[in-house]
Design an enzyme around this catalytic site. Sequence first.
Site, PDB file in Angstrom:
ATOM      1  N   GLU A 238      -2.189   0.306  -1.143  1.00 44.01           N
ATOM      2  CA  GLU A 238      -2.113  -0.202   0.172  1.00 44.01           C
ATOM      3  C   GLU A 238      -3.202   0.057   1.043  1.00 44.01           C
ATOM      4  O   GLU A 238      -3.468   1.199   1.624  1.00 44.01           O
ATOM      5  CB  GLU A 238      -0.530   0.252   0.899  1.00 44.01           C
ATOM      6  CG  GLU A 238       0.671   0.016   0.166  1.00 44.01           C
ATOM      7  CD  GLU A 238       0.834  -1.338   0.137  1.00 44.01           C
ATOM      8  OE1 GLU A 238       0.358  -2.477   0.819  1.00 44.01           O
ATOM      9  OE2 GLU A 238       1.765  -1.783  -0.813  1.00 44.01           O
ATOM     10  N   CYS A 272      -3.175  -0.206  10.303  1.00 49.14           N
ATOM     11  CA  CYS A 272      -3.499  -0.943   9.032  1.00 49.14           C
ATOM     12  C   CYS A 272      -3.541  -2.435   9.546  1.00 49.14           C
ATOM     13  O   CYS A 272      -4.043  -3.380   9.023  1.00 49.14           O
ATOM     14  CB  CYS A 272      -3.089  -0.491   7.726  1.00 49.14           C
ATOM     15  SG  CYS A 272      -1.119  -0.630   7.700  1.00 49.14           S
TER      16      CYS A 272
HETATM   17  P1  NDP Z   1      -7.851   8.014   3.436  1.00 48.37           P
HETATM   18  O1  NDP Z   1      -8.300   6.671   2.615  1.00 48.37           O
HETATM   19  O2  NDP Z   1      -8.902   8.595   4.094  1.00 48.37           O
HETATM   20  O3  NDP Z   1      -6.712   8.794   3.099  1.00 48.37           O
HETATM   21  C1  NDP Z   1      -5.676   8.651   2.655  1.00 48.37           C
HETATM   22  C2  NDP Z   1      -5.058   9.528   1.661  1.00 48.37           C
HETATM   23  O4  NDP Z   1      -5.630   9.783   0.564  1.00 48.37           O
HETATM   24  C3  NDP Z   1      -5.054  10.863   2.289  1.00 48.37           C
HETATM   25  O5  NDP Z   1      -3.914  11.641   1.964  1.00 48.37           O
HETATM   26  C4  NDP Z   1      -6.295  11.350   1.948  1.00 48.37           C
HETATM   27  O6  NDP Z   1      -6.383  12.831   1.885  1.00 48.37           O
HETATM   28  C5  NDP Z   1      -6.297  11.032   0.410  1.00 48.37           C
HETATM   29  N1  NDP Z   1      -7.386  11.247  -0.392  1.00 48.37           N
HETATM   30  C6  NDP Z   1      -8.722  11.365   0.266  1.00 48.37           C
HETATM   31  N2  NDP Z   1      -9.558  11.378  -1.166  1.00 48.37           N
HETATM   32  C7  NDP Z   1      -8.944  11.326  -2.102  1.00 48.37           C
HETATM   33  C8  NDP Z   1      -9.086  11.234  -3.553  1.00 48.37           C
HETATM   34  N3  NDP Z   1     -10.321  11.266  -3.823  1.00 48.37           N
HETATM   35  N4  NDP Z   1      -8.081  11.100  -4.288  1.00 48.37           N
HETATM   36  C9  NDP Z   1      -6.743  11.062  -3.935  1.00 48.37           C
HETATM   37  N5  NDP Z   1      -6.414  10.986  -2.702  1.00 48.37           N
HETATM   38  C10 NDP Z   1      -7.399  11.064  -1.537  1.00 48.37           C
HETATM   39  O7  NDP Z   1      -7.137   7.017   4.656  1.00 48.37           O
HETATM   40  P2  NDP Z   1      -6.895   7.580   6.133  1.00 48.37           P
HETATM   41  O8  NDP Z   1      -5.707   8.701   6.057  1.00 48.37           O
HETATM   42  O9  NDP Z   1      -7.716   7.699   6.856  1.00 48.37           O
HETATM   43  O10 NDP Z   1      -5.799   6.507   6.645  1.00 48.37           O
HETATM   44  C11 NDP Z   1      -6.524   5.319   7.400  1.00 48.37           C
HETATM   45  C12 NDP Z   1      -6.487   4.136   6.378  1.00 48.37           C
HETATM   46  O11 NDP Z   1      -5.203   4.044   5.750  1.00 48.37           O
HETATM   47  C13 NDP Z   1      -6.992   2.894   6.957  1.00 48.37           C
HETATM   48  O12 NDP Z   1      -7.954   2.284   6.187  1.00 48.37           O
HETATM   49  C14 NDP Z   1      -5.893   1.985   7.102  1.00 48.37           C
HETATM   50  O13 NDP Z   1      -5.953   0.654   7.132  1.00 48.37           O
HETATM   51  C15 NDP Z   1      -5.014   2.531   6.033  1.00 48.37           C
HETATM   52  N6  NDP Z   1      -3.857   2.145   5.915  1.00 48.37           N
HETATM   53  C16 NDP Z   1      -3.132   1.288   5.258  1.00 48.37           C
HETATM   54  C17 NDP Z   1      -1.687   1.017   5.312  1.00 48.37           C
HETATM   55  C18 NDP Z   1      -1.209  -0.215   4.347  1.00 48.37           C
HETATM   56  O14 NDP Z   1       0.092  -0.121   4.191  1.00 48.37           O
HETATM   57  N7  NDP Z   1      -1.933  -1.092   3.662  1.00 48.37           N
HETATM   58  C19 NDP Z   1      -0.919   1.458   5.993  1.00 48.37           C
HETATM   59  C20 NDP Z   1      -1.581   2.646   6.794  1.00 48.37           C
HETATM   60  C21 NDP Z   1      -2.985   2.787   6.820  1.00 48.37           C
HETATM   61  P3  NDP Z   1      -6.780  13.722   3.262  1.00 48.37           P
HETATM   62  O15 NDP Z   1      -6.487  13.004   4.327  1.00 48.37           O
HETATM   63  O16 NDP Z   1      -6.338  14.983   3.006  1.00 48.37           O
HETATM   64  O17 NDP Z   1      -8.382  13.323   3.077  1.00 48.37           O
END
Ligand code: NDP
Length: 506
Positions: A238, A272
């Site tokens: 997502e 998002c």
């Molecule tokens: P990120 O992609 O930065 O992070 C998402 C999660 O992935 C966090 O828990 C992050 O940890 C973790 N993560 C980071 N690097 C890795 C890796 N290499 N392997 C596995 N997990 C990893 O997104 P954001 O938290 O900044 O959220 C914002 C984004 O989410 C926006 O693009 C938004 O559009 C999207 N989003 C999409 C939704 C949907 O349903 N389609 C709903 C809500 C948001 P950490 O934060 O600790 O780095």
Amino acid sequence: MEQTARSSRVLTVTSPLTGEVVGTHPVYAKEQVRATVASARELAPWWADLGFSGRRAVLDRWRHDIADRVEELADLVRRETGKPHGDAVLEIGLALEHLAWAARNAPRVLGRRRVRGTLLAAHLAGTVEYHPLGVVGVIGPWNYPVFTPLGSIGYALAAGNTVVFKPSELTPGTGRWLAESFARVADHPALQVVTGAGDTGAALCRAGVDKVAFTGSTATGKKVMAGCAETLTPVTIEAGGKDALIVDEDADVPAAARAAVWGAMSNAGQTCIGIERVFAHTAVYDEVVAEVARAAAELRAGADGAADLGPITLPGQTSIIGDQVGEALASGARAVVGGERSVPERSPFADGVGSVVQPVVLVDSPRRATVQTEETFGPVLTIDRVEDMDEAVARTNATAYGLGSAVFSRRRGMELAARLRTGMTAVNNVTGFTGIPALPFGGVDGSGFGRIHGADGLREFCYAKSIARQRFTPPVELTAFDRERADAVFRRAIRVVHGSRPWRRG
Ligand code: NDP
């Protein structure tokens, strides 16, 4: 991240509201993530064996516990993300609606059901049922730290899986709160949390889970997929969006403008499925711009309790927002609300935390400007004039993303909605699809794949189990080596059933 005296790593959460530390949490290393997944696996048979009704009882108790403490959880969400308290309550309430739906509907959606056979297989009775995968890893973002992960966690649990959840490093307290709440109502922790940054998420992908449900940016989604590919672990992604709202010539313009402003500015645009682009029919364009500008100009972002929007949660995002706005203005766009000065150059606290970005509404931004093509994730909206709805549809679809969209039209809402290449569309409202738990949630293209919510969201965390039971011995047996007579009968049968001239005997 910092080091403690014992040299185990610790995650320190700084509130965007005050710049103060609001929590410290352990950083789970690879081995600890593996151990957590192993304990979730041990618990998986217990949780699955509770059956639909046993699990529903636990999930209902969990829902009540969260609802009873909603103010406490909303306070925590506000402290970690900076969003207004009321917005936090809204996301929690919506999440509870989904939890209730998933628990109540799991038996109907996933339970055994008969399927019809065909003439050639009349001796067989078919059934299909959906079995839990085992252990599901959930990786969540910070922007809706309750609603978004619960869309996976609640459905995965209702389907009979145990869950290991890795919350965003910005909202680990909220993740832990949810797991502690679950622990209050269940005999065993079918939901466990591993806190940490990206490395912890990457470790979860490789820790032997049966599926990863990822919500976050498209860029991280690709890394998650690559990590999961090593072990053929299935994933749902997502990811981000660049949602548009289109306004037809016969639309209720004030309603469309109100929806555009809420869709674009709520949660400081960090949504998002936030509206980032508006395409308005030339007949109503001026009115749309005026109404949006009037409503957006009334909003105020700030860290105080009376502000309509909170600060930007993610340090680093402010410069992306500033760059996009600056580039658009430098290449011909005009700001009808705010402008470059709406985006502060410096944050009030250390490490870029706590920047307050005021609403910006742009017109005439070039199509190639990043504000038109990349996710902005800030309180910024572009409005473009289109000659007709064909152009509005084409412009909406001309993006690498395909998450949500909205249409305002009195006569053509459903027709236009069907032409938009997005997983979800709201007609004469904005983001309404999140409020109907039965509707699947997810995107296409750069917005990812797989679905949470609804029946699809339950099945996402299962494998289909098909059973064909023989009801009687067939007069001719096809699945045997000794079938001279059967072959002749079968040849005739396929002509009768599938041939263009079934009466011709071969
Ligand atoms: P990120 O992609 O930065 O992070 C998402 C999660 O992935 C966090 O828990 C992050 O940890 C973790 N993560 C980071 N690097 C890795 C890796 N290499 N392997 C596995 N997990 C990893 O997104 P954001 O938290 O900044 O959220 C914002 C984004 O989410 C926006 O693009 C938004 O559009 C999207 N989003 C999409 C939704 C949907 O349903 N389609 C709903 C809500 C948001 P950490 O934060 O600790 O780095």
